[in-house]
Every structure is written in C-alpha cells, then in structure tokens.
Motif scaffolding. Structure first.
Motif, short mmCIF file in Angstrom:
data_model
loop_
_atom_site.label_atom_id
_atom_site.label_comp_id
_atom_site.label_asym_id
_atom_site.label_seq_id
_atom_site.Cartn_x
_atom_site.Cartn_y
_atom_site.Cartn_z
N LYS A 11 0.84 -1.20 0.00
CA LYS A 11 0.00 0.00 0.00
C LYS A 11 0.87 1.25 0.00
O LYS A 11 0.61 2.21 -0.74
CB LYS A 11 -0.93 -0.01 1.22
CG LYS A 11 -1.87 1.16 1.28
CD LYS A 11 -2.80 1.06 2.49
CE LYS A 11 -3.71 2.26 2.56
NZ LYS A 11 -4.56 2.22 3.74
N ALA A 12 1.93 1.25 0.80
CA ALA A 12 2.84 2.40 0.86
C ALA A 12 3.54 2.62 -0.48
O ALA A 12 3.69 3.76 -0.93
CB ALA A 12 3.87 2.19 1.97
N GLU A 13 3.94 1.54 -1.13
CA GLU A 13 4.59 1.66 -2.45
C GLU A 13 3.63 2.24 -3.48
O GLU A 13 4.03 3.05 -4.32
CB GLU A 13 5.10 0.29 -2.90
CG GLU A 13 6.32 -0.17 -2.14
CD GLU A 13 6.71 -1.62 -2.41
OE1 GLU A 13 5.85 -2.40 -2.88
OE2 GLU A 13 7.88 -1.96 -2.15
N LYS A 14 2.37 1.84 -3.42
CA LYS A 14 1.36 2.36 -4.34
C LYS A 14 1.16 3.86 -4.12
O LYS A 14 1.12 4.65 -5.08
CB LYS A 14 0.04 1.61 -4.15
CG LYS A 14 -1.05 2.03 -5.10
CD LYS A 14 -2.32 1.23 -4.88
CE LYS A 14 -3.41 1.75 -5.80
NZ LYS A 14 -4.70 1.13 -5.53
N ILE A 15 1.05 4.27 -2.87
CA ILE A 15 0.87 5.69 -2.55
C ILE A 15 2.10 6.49 -2.99
O ILE A 15 1.97 7.59 -3.55
CB ILE A 15 0.58 5.88 -1.05
CG1 ILE A 15 -0.80 5.31 -0.71
CG2 ILE A 15 0.68 7.36 -0.65
CD1 ILE A 15 -1.07 5.20 0.78
N LEU A 16 3.28 5.94 -2.78
CA LEU A 16 4.51 6.61 -3.20
C LEU A 16 4.52 6.80 -4.72
O LEU A 16 4.84 7.89 -5.22
CB LEU A 16 5.74 5.83 -2.74
CG LEU A 16 7.09 6.41 -3.18
CD1 LEU A 16 7.33 7.78 -2.57
CD2 LEU A 16 8.22 5.45 -2.79
N GLU A 18 1.96 6.95 -6.77
CA GLU A 18 0.95 7.95 -7.12
C GLU A 18 1.45 9.36 -6.82
O GLU A 18 1.25 10.29 -7.61
CB GLU A 18 -0.35 7.68 -6.35
CG GLU A 18 -1.09 6.45 -6.78
CD GLU A 18 -2.23 6.08 -5.85
OE1 GLU A 18 -2.50 6.82 -4.85
OE2 GLU A 18 -2.87 5.03 -6.09
N THR A 19 2.11 9.52 -5.70
CA THR A 19 2.63 10.82 -5.31
C THR A 19 3.74 11.26 -6.25
O THR A 19 3.80 12.43 -6.64
CB THR A 19 3.11 10.79 -3.85
OG1 THR A 19 2.05 10.32 -3.02
CG2 THR A 19 3.54 12.17 -3.38
N TYR A 22 2.17 12.51 -9.40
CA TYR A 22 1.61 13.84 -9.17
C TYR A 22 2.71 14.90 -9.21
O TYR A 22 2.53 15.96 -9.81
CB TYR A 22 0.86 13.87 -7.83
CG TYR A 22 0.38 15.25 -7.47
CD1 TYR A 22 -0.78 15.77 -8.05
CD2 TYR A 22 1.07 16.03 -6.55
CE1 TYR A 22 -1.23 17.04 -7.73
CE2 TYR A 22 0.63 17.30 -6.23
CZ TYR A 22 -0.52 17.80 -6.82
OH TYR A 22 -0.95 19.05 -6.51
N LEU A 34 10.71 5.86 0.16
CA LEU A 34 9.87 5.11 1.07
C LEU A 34 10.62 4.85 2.37
O LEU A 34 11.82 4.56 2.35
CB LEU A 34 9.50 3.77 0.41
CG LEU A 34 8.32 3.00 0.96
CD1 LEU A 34 7.05 3.85 0.93
CD2 LEU A 34 8.10 1.75 0.13
N ASP A 154 0.76 14.96 9.94
CA ASP A 154 -0.05 15.79 9.06
C ASP A 154 0.30 17.24 9.36
O ASP A 154 1.24 17.51 10.09
CB ASP A 154 -1.55 15.51 9.23
CG ASP A 154 -2.04 15.71 10.66
OD1 ASP A 154 -1.64 16.70 11.30
OD2 ASP A 154 -2.82 14.87 11.13
#
Length: 189
Positions: A11-16, A18-19, A22, A34, A154
């Motif tokens: 999941k973290a790799e996928k978010i990375l 995507e980011t 972007y 990561l 955050d």
C-alpha cells in the motif's frame, strides 16, 4: 504478522508511486523515498524481509520506536542482534524513552554499539511538554543525538513546521556545525 507488514508495504509503495506521478505532473523536482518506522519487539528479529523496511530500502538503516512502557534493556538486546546482522538502528523520539540518569547511561551504551538516536523537533521546542524539552536539550548537550525529525503525521498534529524552530534552538545549544549535522548531513546519509 508478516502478511500484514507486506500488505502495508505494498500500500505504501502504491501511494509513493501515485505521489511521484503527481509531482511529475506538477513539475515539482522533489525526490521522495519510502521509509518505515518499526515498533521494536522480538518479532523484528524473525523477519526475513527486514531489509525491505529500511529507510529508502537501502538495506542499512532501520527506524525503530520503543513501544510505550518498553525498556531500553529490551532495545539493547534487539539492537545488538540487528547490528550483528549489519543493520544500523535509529531509535526514534528517544526523548520519550528516557526517565532517569540510568537510562541515559543505557543510551550511551546503545550509541557505543552503533545505534543512532533521533529526537523530535516538537520536543525540543516544548510542544511535548517541559520534561521532554529538558531531556532533548540534555541529550543534545551530551552529544547523543544524531538526527532531528519532525515526526510529522499531518499539518495539524505534529507538523513539519517545528523543524525551523528547533533548528534555531539547536544553533543556540550546540552551534552551527552540530546543527547542520543533525538537520542536513546525517539525514542525507
């Protein structure tokens, strides 16, 4: 369990990814890596895939935190084994783990065995209370701190905005050379 860790990593790799896409779309030239913070217990030692949880997946630096209430004696036993396996542990928000002069001596032993210590910027500027602030200052003055970090989750709670404030405090406490080491040189390594 290992399955949960692997799912979390995927999941973290996928978010990375995507980011990163972007950032490219927005023409931002910031490199992202990561990284994980592991809760320190004996299960860490039985993880055959531990190097994939190192910072930047370089197989070297493991960012670890002590579970609340865990002792530095536990950390020493686990860190000793991790050092034998070639990892360099980083004990995150170390100012939360120290409650006595004896524990400061334990930290000195950890550092002597090659463990790096990280302090939260918010603690140094007093956002975690006066006790954490005094401990962070004491650890800096004893030259036991290797890294300062935001512990940012955050922009509201534990924001990265404490970093410039803590840099100013560091300059006053330990001087420019050490401050640069804590905020730039060591993190870059």
């Amino acid at each position: 369990p290992l399955k949960d860790k692997e799912e979390f990593k995927e999941k973290a790799e996928k978010i990375l990814a995507e980011t990163r896409r972007y950032f490219i779309e927005q023409n931002l030239s910031l490199e992202l890596y990561l990284g994980f913070e592991l809760s320190l217990d004996y299960s860490v030692l039985s993880d055959d895939n531990l190097s994939s949880f190192t910072l930047n997946q370089n197989g070297k630096y493991l960012l670890c935190e002590l579970p609340f209430g865990a002792s530095l004696n536990l950390a020493e036993k686990i860190f000793y084994q991790l050092r034998l396996e070639g990892f360099i542990p980083i004990l995150a928000h170390v100012e939360r783990a120290v409650f006595s002069e004896i524990e400061i001596q334990n930290l000195k032993r950890l550092v002597a065995m090659g463990v790096l210590l990280q302090v939260n910027a918010g603690s140094l500027v007093g956002l975690a209370g006066n006790k954490a602030k005094k401990l962070a200052e004491n650890l800096l003055n004893l030259n036991l701190v290797h890294l300062m970090a935001s512990d940012s989750h955050d922009q509201k709670v534990r924001s990265y905005l404490t970093m410039p404030m803590s840099y100013s405090v560091c300059l006053k406490l330990v001087g420019e050379e050490k401050a640069l080491s804590l905020f730039e040189v060591n993190p870059r390594l």
